[in-house]
Design an enzyme around this catalytic site. Structure first.
Site, PDB file in Angstrom:
ATOM      1  N   GLU A 131       0.977  -1.241  -0.228  1.00 35.06           N
ATOM      2  CA  GLU A 131       0.564   0.037   0.169  1.00 35.06           C
ATOM      3  C   GLU A 131       0.919   1.392   0.092  1.00 35.06           C
ATOM      4  O   GLU A 131       2.176   0.841   0.228  1.00 35.06           O
ATOM      5  CB  GLU A 131      -0.813  -0.320   0.724  1.00 35.06           C
ATOM      6  CG  GLU A 131      -0.355   0.317   2.219  1.00 35.06           C
ATOM      7  CD  GLU A 131      -0.773   0.892   4.115  1.00 35.06           C
ATOM      8  OE1 GLU A 131      -1.615   1.624   3.761  1.00 35.06           O
ATOM      9  OE2 GLU A 131      -1.479  -0.083   4.511  1.00 35.06           O
ATOM     10  N   LYS A 153      -6.097  10.114   0.326  1.00 30.56           N
ATOM     11  CA  LYS A 153      -6.391   9.089   0.742  1.00 30.56           C
ATOM     12  C   LYS A 153      -7.095   8.648   0.328  1.00 30.56           C
ATOM     13  O   LYS A 153      -8.733   8.945   0.408  1.00 30.56           O
ATOM     14  CB  LYS A 153      -6.300   9.297   2.873  1.00 30.56           C
ATOM     15  CG  LYS A 153      -6.085   7.544   3.554  1.00 30.56           C
ATOM     16  CD  LYS A 153      -6.076   8.386   4.764  1.00 30.56           C
ATOM     17  CE  LYS A 153      -5.591   8.587   5.385  1.00 30.56           C
ATOM     18  NZ  LYS A 153      -5.530   8.532   6.690  1.00 30.56           N
ATOM     19  N   VAL A 171      -5.716   0.140   3.221  1.00 34.55           N
ATOM     20  CA  VAL A 171      -5.831  -1.814   2.914  1.00 34.55           C
ATOM     21  C   VAL A 171      -6.723  -2.067   1.814  1.00 34.55           C
ATOM     22  O   VAL A 171      -7.421  -2.481   0.833  1.00 34.55           O
ATOM     23  CB  VAL A 171      -6.234  -2.138   4.087  1.00 34.55           C
ATOM     24  CG1 VAL A 171      -6.495  -3.411   4.083  1.00 34.55           C
ATOM     25  CG2 VAL A 171      -4.714  -1.269   4.686  1.00 34.55           C
ATOM     26  N   ASP A 205     -18.563   3.592  14.113  1.00 34.26           N
ATOM     27  CA  ASP A 205     -17.541   4.053  12.938  1.00 34.26           C
ATOM     28  C   ASP A 205     -16.286   2.189  12.290  1.00 34.26           C
ATOM     29  O   ASP A 205     -15.762   2.092  13.989  1.00 34.26           O
ATOM     30  CB  ASP A 205     -16.751   4.719  13.936  1.00 34.26           C
ATOM     31  CG  ASP A 205     -15.015   5.476  12.616  1.00 34.26           C
ATOM     32  OD1 ASP A 205     -15.192   4.957  11.745  1.00 34.26           O
ATOM     33  OD2 ASP A 205     -15.151   6.624  13.611  1.00 34.26           O
ATOM     34  N   SER A 241     -14.275   0.479   9.864  1.00 32.82           N
ATOM     35  CA  SER A 241     -13.539   0.483   8.877  1.00 32.82           C
ATOM     36  C   SER A 241     -13.686  -0.020   7.223  1.00 32.82           C
ATOM     37  O   SER A 241     -14.075  -0.979   7.924  1.00 32.82           O
ATOM     38  CB  SER A 241     -11.777   0.058   9.389  1.00 32.82           C
ATOM     39  OG  SER A 241     -11.434   0.026   7.527  1.00 32.82           O
ATOM     40  N   ALA A 242     -13.796   0.643   6.736  1.00 34.33           N
ATOM     41  CA  ALA A 242     -14.150   0.015   4.676  1.00 34.33           C
ATOM     42  C   ALA A 242     -13.426  -1.528   5.371  1.00 34.33           C
ATOM     43  O   ALA A 242     -13.589  -2.285   4.173  1.00 34.33           O
ATOM     44  CB  ALA A 242     -13.993   0.639   4.315  1.00 34.33           C
ATOM     45  N   ASP A 243     -11.654  -1.884   5.597  1.00 30.59           N
ATOM     46  CA  ASP A 243     -11.208  -2.149   5.553  1.00 30.59           C
ATOM     47  C   ASP A 243     -12.016  -3.738   5.962  1.00 30.59           C
ATOM     48  O   ASP A 243     -11.635  -4.548   4.739  1.00 30.59           O
ATOM     49  CB  ASP A 243      -9.413  -2.339   6.304  1.00 30.59           C
ATOM     50  CG  ASP A 243      -9.092  -1.316   6.221  1.00 30.59           C
ATOM     51  OD1 ASP A 243      -9.284  -0.478   5.155  1.00 30.59           O
ATOM     52  OD2 ASP A 243      -8.124  -0.632   6.728  1.00 30.59           O
ATOM     53  N   LYS A 292      -4.256  -1.730  15.527  1.00 31.11           N
ATOM     54  CA  LYS A 292      -4.025  -0.317  16.269  1.00 31.11           C
ATOM     55  C   LYS A 292      -4.575  -0.805  18.109  1.00 31.11           C
ATOM     56  O   LYS A 292      -5.693  -1.126  17.318  1.00 31.11           O
ATOM     57  CB  LYS A 292      -3.800   0.593  16.404  1.00 31.11           C
ATOM     58  CG  LYS A 292      -3.133   0.605  15.044  1.00 31.11           C
ATOM     59  CD  LYS A 292      -2.692   1.997  14.363  1.00 31.11           C
ATOM     60  CE  LYS A 292      -1.764   2.267  13.298  1.00 31.11           C
ATOM     61  NZ  LYS A 292      -2.191   1.509  12.284  1.00 31.11           N
TER      62      LYS A 292
END
Length: 317
Positions: free
Chosen positions: A37, A99, A119, A154, A156-158, A175
């Site tokens: 990435e 981003k 990602v 919230d 992540s789209a990952d 994390k």
């Protein structure tokens, strides 16, 4: 790398991506290729150091017997495999790249914008190019609820992209500022197998263990490749390989915990919210740790690139 780019249309989608000659030749020959990435370079590391790490990552992949394919979007063109000049653009603070997650790719391509891929964005473009292995630092996840609340939207789209994209993502977990148990639950809901490389507990990026168990343990690249081959026969979902940070690079847990408490207190007492919370917390880690977190970040992503390359070589056999 200074090869001449080629145009290629991926078999999986109708969206065109531009492959470097090196990547195109490797894919045509059935050789091992590892996607990398670009967000970690443009947004995760300071200028100067980011270009050094970019070179180190690509060299690590090559030494392990695979071809590196760093991915970014420049001037509206999705690039899979970057030239030296393109890497310099990605790492230049003057570029101020967007981003780009998966949702942002279409608008960016249509408007001719440039951006570094997350990602999710990298996974989509890597799959479109026909690449099945991707090395990164950490996966996005479910964020902790805001102060005073018990739930969060919230996420992540990952996680959603990994649930529908047949790619192996090698990372050091996510994390510790994220809700790791909830993230693992979302991955389970998406039928994404989670493997722990040589460990029984899921890693937490800067730390080797989050205390959460991994569903499946593997102890060698051949085991990972075997699991991925079998998984691909019946599922369109991706697979997550959690590789803990090398022992010598792990952050001191007391320092980590103190920085996390301080960072959360700063965010709570500020106007920072939503998607700006994680960058703010990471910036606190970088500045307040005296560079320790940056060193840890570099070493873990290099280790992941090496492991991903070894697995890619096994898959290409």
């Amino acid at each position: 790398m200074t090869s001449t780019p080629r145009h290629a249309t991926a078999p999986a989608t109708a969206a065109p991506v531009r492959l470097s000659a090196e990547v195109a030749d490797a894919l045509e020959a059935g050789s091992a290729v590892v996607a990398l990435e670009s967000t970690i370079l443009s947004h995760g590391l300071p200028p100067g150091r980011n270009l050094e790490v970019a070179g180190r990552l690509e060299n690590t992949v090559r030494r392990a017997g695979a071809v590196p394919a760093t991915i970014a979007v420049l001037d509206g063109t999705p690039l899979v495999g970057l030239t030296t000049a393109q890497l310099e653009r990605v790492c230049s603070p003057e570029e101020d790249l967007d981003k780009l997650s998966a949702r942002d790719l279409g608008p960016a391509l249509a408007s001719g914008r440039s951006g570094a891929t997350t990602v999710a964005g990298t996974s989509v473009l890597a799959h479109a190019a026909g690449i099945g292995v991707f090395a990164t630092g950490g996966l996005g996840g479910v964020h902790l609820p805001p102060p005073g609340e018990t739930t969060t939207w919230d996420v992540s789209a990952d996680l959603a992209v990994l649930g529908r994209t047949p790619i192996l993502v090698v990372c050091s977990g996510m994390k510790s500022i994220l809700d790791i148990p909830a993230t693992l639950e979302v991955l389970e809901t998406g039928s994404v197998p989670v493997l722990g490389y040589g460990v029984d507990e899921f890693p937490a990026f800067y730390l080797r263990s989050s205390g959460q168990p991994v569903p499946h343990r593997v102890d060698g690249p051949e085991q990972v490749a075997g699991a991925m081959r079998a998984h691909r026969t019946f599922s369109p979902a991706g697979m997550l390989l959690a590789n803990p940070i090398p022992e010598e690079a792990e952050m001191d847990r007391e320092l980590h915990d103190r920085l996390l408490v301080e960072g959360l207190a700063e965010v709570t007492g500020s106007a920072v919210s939503g998607g700006d919370v994680t960058p703010a917390l990471l910036e606190h880690f970088h500045t307040a740790s005296g560079g320790v977190s940056l060193d840890a970040n570099e070493e873990l992503v290099v280790a992941n690139a090496e492991l991903a390359s070894l697995v890619a070589v096994e898959l290409a056999r």
